[in-house]
Scaffold this active site. Structure first.
Site, PDB file in Angstrom:
ATOM      1  N   GLU A   4       0.849  -1.195   0.000  1.00 54.08           N
ATOM      2  CA  GLU A   4       0.000   0.000   0.000  1.00 54.08           C
ATOM      3  C   GLU A   4       0.876   1.233   0.000  1.00 54.08           C
ATOM      4  OE1 GLU A   4      -2.643  -0.186   3.338  1.00 54.08           O
ATOM      5  OE2 GLU A   4      -3.822  -1.782   2.438  1.00 54.08           O
TER       6      GLU A   4
ATOM      7  N   LYS B 256       2.461   4.365   1.374  1.00 54.65           N
ATOM      8  CA  LYS B 256       2.667   4.845   2.737  1.00 54.65           C
ATOM      9  C   LYS B 256       2.514   6.358   2.680  1.00 54.65           C
ATOM     10  CE  LYS B 256       5.696   4.438   6.732  1.00 54.65           C
ATOM     11  NZ  LYS B 256       5.491   5.770   7.262  1.00 54.65           N
TER      12      LYS B 256
ATOM     13  N   ARG C 232      -1.786   9.660  11.453  1.00 54.93           N
ATOM     14  CA  ARG C 232      -2.638   8.475  11.557  1.00 54.93           C
ATOM     15  C   ARG C 232      -3.914   8.847  12.304  1.00 54.93           C
ATOM     16  NH1 ARG C 232      -0.368   2.605  13.001  1.00 54.93           N
ATOM     17  NH2 ARG C 232      -2.304   1.423  12.911  1.00 54.93           N
TER      18      ARG C 232
ATOM     19  N   ARG D 101      -2.614   8.684  16.667  1.00 51.48           N
ATOM     20  CA  ARG D 101      -1.854   7.460  16.935  1.00 51.48           C
ATOM     21  C   ARG D 101      -1.588   7.287  18.429  1.00 51.48           C
ATOM     22  NH1 ARG D 101       3.248   5.695  13.856  1.00 51.48           N
ATOM     23  NH2 ARG D 101       4.346   4.464  15.403  1.00 51.48           N
TER      24      ARG D 101
ATOM     25  N   PHE E 238      -7.047   2.745   5.462  1.00 47.10           N
ATOM     26  CA  PHE E 238      -6.272   1.537   5.188  1.00 47.10           C
ATOM     27  C   PHE E 238      -6.643   0.340   6.053  1.00 47.10           C
ATOM     28  CE2 PHE E 238      -3.247   4.144   7.821  1.00 47.10           C
ATOM     29  CZ  PHE E 238      -3.205   3.341   8.948  1.00 47.10           C
TER      30      PHE E 238
ATOM     31  N   ARG F  97       4.035  -4.217  17.471  1.00 53.32           N
ATOM     32  CA  ARG F  97       4.844  -4.008  16.282  1.00 53.32           C
ATOM     33  C   ARG F  97       5.285  -5.379  15.813  1.00 53.32           C
ATOM     34  NH1 ARG F  97       7.183   0.400  14.462  1.00 53.32           N
ATOM     35  NH2 ARG F  97       7.029   1.619  16.365  1.00 53.32           N
TER      36      ARG F  97
ATOM     37  N   LYS G 130       7.229  -1.610   6.798  1.00 49.16           N
ATOM     38  CA  LYS G 130       7.287  -0.340   6.060  1.00 49.16           C
ATOM     39  C   LYS G 130       8.604  -0.227   5.307  1.00 49.16           C
ATOM     40  CE  LYS G 130       8.759   1.825  10.320  1.00 49.16           C
ATOM     41  NZ  LYS G 130       8.452   2.744  11.399  1.00 49.16           N
TER      42      LYS G 130
HETATM   43  P1  AMP Z   1       6.070   4.756  11.003  1.00 46.35           P
HETATM   44  O1  AMP Z   1       5.288   5.902  11.570  1.00 46.35           O
HETATM   45  O2  AMP Z   1       7.280   5.190  10.219  1.00 46.35           O
HETATM   46  O3  AMP Z   1       6.332   3.687  12.022  1.00 46.35           O
HETATM   47  O4  AMP Z   1       5.176   4.042   9.898  1.00 46.35           O
HETATM   48  C1  AMP Z   1       3.934   3.511  10.181  1.00 46.35           C
HETATM   49  C2  AMP Z   1       2.889   4.556   9.956  1.00 46.35           C
HETATM   50  O5  AMP Z   1       2.675   4.752   8.579  1.00 46.35           O
HETATM   51  C3  AMP Z   1       1.541   4.195  10.473  1.00 46.35           C
HETATM   52  O6  AMP Z   1       1.439   4.423  11.844  1.00 46.35           O
HETATM   53  C4  AMP Z   1       0.638   5.099   9.681  1.00 46.35           C
HETATM   54  O7  AMP Z   1       0.513   6.336  10.354  1.00 46.35           O
HETATM   55  C5  AMP Z   1       1.409   5.364   8.419  1.00 46.35           C
HETATM   56  N1  AMP Z   1       0.779   4.844   7.193  1.00 46.35           N
HETATM   57  C6  AMP Z   1       0.675   5.518   6.038  1.00 46.35           C
HETATM   58  N2  AMP Z   1       0.069   4.785   5.100  1.00 46.35           N
HETATM   59  C7  AMP Z   1      -0.229   3.599   5.662  1.00 46.35           C
HETATM   60  C8  AMP Z   1      -0.864   2.410   5.190  1.00 46.35           C
HETATM   61  N3  AMP Z   1      -1.304   2.286   3.932  1.00 46.35           N
HETATM   62  N4  AMP Z   1      -1.001   1.394   6.072  1.00 46.35           N
HETATM   63  C9  AMP Z   1      -0.547   1.488   7.342  1.00 46.35           C
HETATM   64  N5  AMP Z   1       0.062   2.588   7.838  1.00 46.35           N
HETATM   65  C10 AMP Z   1       0.224   3.637   7.008  1.00 46.35           C
END
Ligand code: AMP
Length: 596
Positions: free
Chosen positions: A250, A252, A257, A273, A344, A421, A427
């Site tokens: 998907e 990102k 969030r 979040r 999502f 997690r 990601k």
């Molecule tokens: P990170 O904040 O770097 O840990 O990456 C995870 C975050 O990416 C999630 O908490 C979401 O806020 C964001 N995110 C953006 N697009 C998506 C998606 N398609 N699915 C899940 N998380 C996403």
């Protein structure tokens, strides 16, 4: 329980750095407690009165607390302030001043319950005269407090309780005090907490019905669930391997969030979040969501991203962060930074929790339940089964303004893991922190009608670089940012006489603008990075068959390059070498570069 016992436990906790010892103290602290005292102690120990998502604030500023200490101890406020200035902690000042009183009879001892109720009253006081009411109540408590009680009361009120009790330690203590302390018991307690985000609720159920009672705690609309988190891998190949050869990729989206709770009656609450309520910041989402999801109650998750109203392109995240915590001028904010929620995940639908179902099923339900509109859309997704497919989708994601991809497991066990997690989500994003240092001079070859404030004008322009070898103008971006009102008014004048109904000879573009322009006017733009693009035609095929180069997050610098004619604009070859320099930089960077 007497409040003195709680204060004594805090004093002990503060003086020990040892985790095991802390755990023992906490376990002994909670063991004799029963509801409603138990939840009170759990909340107080976290420096709160209610679960975090309820955002119950005491609203007692340092100056009010100082006044209450002064009044309760009969010492001038200036003295309280001076002492606090030198020792750095109003709690310590309160301790010293109360101790100096040598109170013999402070009346009935304070109980945890009485203190908690008074603190709730303090939090509840709002409006005219509320400041005085808060000070009065706090003064009453302090007037009855022992030195130690006063110290911790003041620290609690100021949000400086430094006893270091985290929710995970409290879960440990609950597992030992009210179950057998096993890993399994601890796991079940934590699972109930992840689902409800309410320690008080979990502890009450546990004490009243044992571990089986925890199963009755269900996902409920209005009560946020702790979010599932993503792991990371350094390459797309590693991700595919982890996921057994195929995955749902998907976009990102780089935004905020949002957990959206839709009640049956169409009202909506939004949580961040960190489970803070952010409903007030996004009234347009609260309006759009009920129209987008008919089967309610529902809970869905998505990323809230700023969208350029003129070009419909994703904008940099900083623009949405400006809206956080903003309660005033919301109309202005909505116009300045309109947002879109890319949904999502789906956790509850038509009142039924669906979070335990495998991800492909949740996604299918989400797609079926959602009527996408301007403000709420479905996250872009593709099922990939090879590295080639994964790479292609990743590049598409970057080209369209996403920061990378999130790979999601298609396996049977891919249920939503609240608060965890894990490798069910992985990601992957390109590190483009270096940005593009060079600006690019692009030739205007098209214009797009503006919307909103820019209605009746061009809101964005299509720009091209020049390829002298083929005498072609190849598009590389659609730019709608960086134009002030003066520039928006000026540009159509400069372009006058160049309008065309059809694509001018020599222009190559995969996008059709509302209006074509004969190449002539040159604008200087900057951007975050160059990416491969399926629609832009600059240096097409030079890196990969069919792909052109595109500038991500383009922004007009304000400079019209009157000094340059269209054939003196940046060339396709220059753009290609910028792209190659950027790739070199990314691959020779520190090992962490490439995925963060
Ligand atoms: P990170 O904040 O770097 O840990 O990456 C995870 C975050 O990416 C999630 O908490 C979401 O806020 C964001 N995110 C953006 N697009 C998506 C998606 N398609 N699915 C899940 N998380 C996403």
């Amino acid at each position: 329980m007497r409040f003195a016992d709680l204060a004594a436990a805090y004093e002990q906790l503060e003086s020990t750095p040892k985790r095991l010892e802390m755990r023992r103290i906490l376990t002994e602290l909670v063991r004799p407690l029963r509801p409603p005292e138990l939840p009170y102690v759990l909340f107080l120990s976290q420096g709160a009165l209610r679960p975090e998502y309820e955002a119950v604030e005491l609203g007692v500023a340092a100056s009010l607390a100082r006044r209450a200490v002064a009044r309760a101890t009969g010492v001038p406020e200036t003295t309280v302030a001076q002492r606090t200035e030198s020792n750095g902690d109003l709690g310590t000042t309160a301790y010293d001043l109360v101790a100096a009183l040598h109170r013999l009879d402070a009346g009935e001892p304070l109980t945890v319950e009485a203190v908690y109720r008074t603190l709730r009253d303090i939090a509840g006081a709002t409006g005219a005269g509320s400041q005085d009411a808060k000070v009065d109540r706090l003064t009453d408590l302090l007037a009855r407090a022992s030195p130690l009680e006063a110290k911790y009361l003041v620290r609690f009120v100021l949000g400086t309780l430094r006893v270091g009790v985290r929710e995970m330690s409290l879960l440990d203590a609950l597992a030992t005090a009210f179950a057998d302390g096993s890993k399994e018991a601890r796991g079940r307690i934590e699972a109930a907490y992840n689902l409800s985000s309410d320690l008080g609720l979990v502890a009450t159920a546990l004490v009243e019905g044992g571990l089986p009672a925890l199963d009755a705690i269900r996902l409920e609309v209005g009560r946020p669930i702790r979010p599932m988190l993503a792991e990371r891998e350094p390459t797309l190949a590693a991700i595919l391997e982890r996921m057994g050869g195929s995955a749902a990729l998907e976009y990102k989206y780089d935004g905020l969030r949002v957990q959206a709770h839709l009640f049956e009656d169409g009202s909506v609450r939004l949580f961040s979040r960190r489970l803070e309520e952010i409903s007030a910041q996004f009234p347009e989402l609260r309006r759009a969501l009920p129209a987008a999801v008919g089967r309610r109650p529902a809970i869905l998750e998505g990323e809230c991203v700023p969208i350029d109203p003129e070009t419909d392109e994703i904008r940099p995240f900083q623009e949405v962060s400006r809206r956080r915590g903003r309660k005033h001028d919301l109309d202005v904010a909505q116009e300045e930074v309109p947002v879109c929620l890319f949904a999502f995940d789906l956790l509850l639908l038509g009142g039924e929790p669906v979070l335990h179902r495998p991800f492909p099923e949740r996604r299918r339900l989400l797609a079926e339940a959602l009527r996408p509109g301007e403000k709420v859309r479905l996250a872009d997704q593709r099922i990939v089964r090879s590295l080639e497919e994964a790479t292609e989708f990743f590049e598409l994601a970057l080209a369209e303004g996403a920061e990378g991809v999130v790979a999601k497991s298609l396996a049977e066990g891919s249920g939503y893991r609240a608060g965890a997690r894990g490798f069910w989500w992985i990601k992957y994003k390109r590190d483009y922190t270096a940005g593009l240092s060079d600006s690019i001079d692009g030739v205007v070859v098209g214009g797009f009608h503006g919307r909103g404030r820019r209605a009746g004008r061009f809101g964005a322009y299509l720009l091209a670089v020049y390829d002298p070898a083929r005498d072609r103008f190849e598009t590389f971006c659609k730019v709608g940012s960086g134009f002030d009102d003066a520039a928006l008014a000026e540009l159509p004048k400069r372009l006058h006489g160049r309008e065309r109904d059809a694509r001018p000879e020599g222009v190559e573009s995969g996008i059709v603008p509302d209006r074509w322009f004969e190449p002539g006017l040159v604008l200087e733009v900057r951007g975050a990075e160059l990416t491969l693009s399926p629609v832009h035609r600059a240096a097409q095929g030079a890196v990969r068959p069919g792909a052109g180069l595109a500038l991500r997050f383009p922004r007009f610098t304000g400079r019209i390059r009157d000094d340059k004619g269209p054939t003196e604009a940046t060339t396709s070859k220059e753009l290609l070498s910028m792209y190659q320099a950027q790739v070199r930089q990314a691959t020779s960077g520190p090992p962490s570069a490439g995925a963060t």
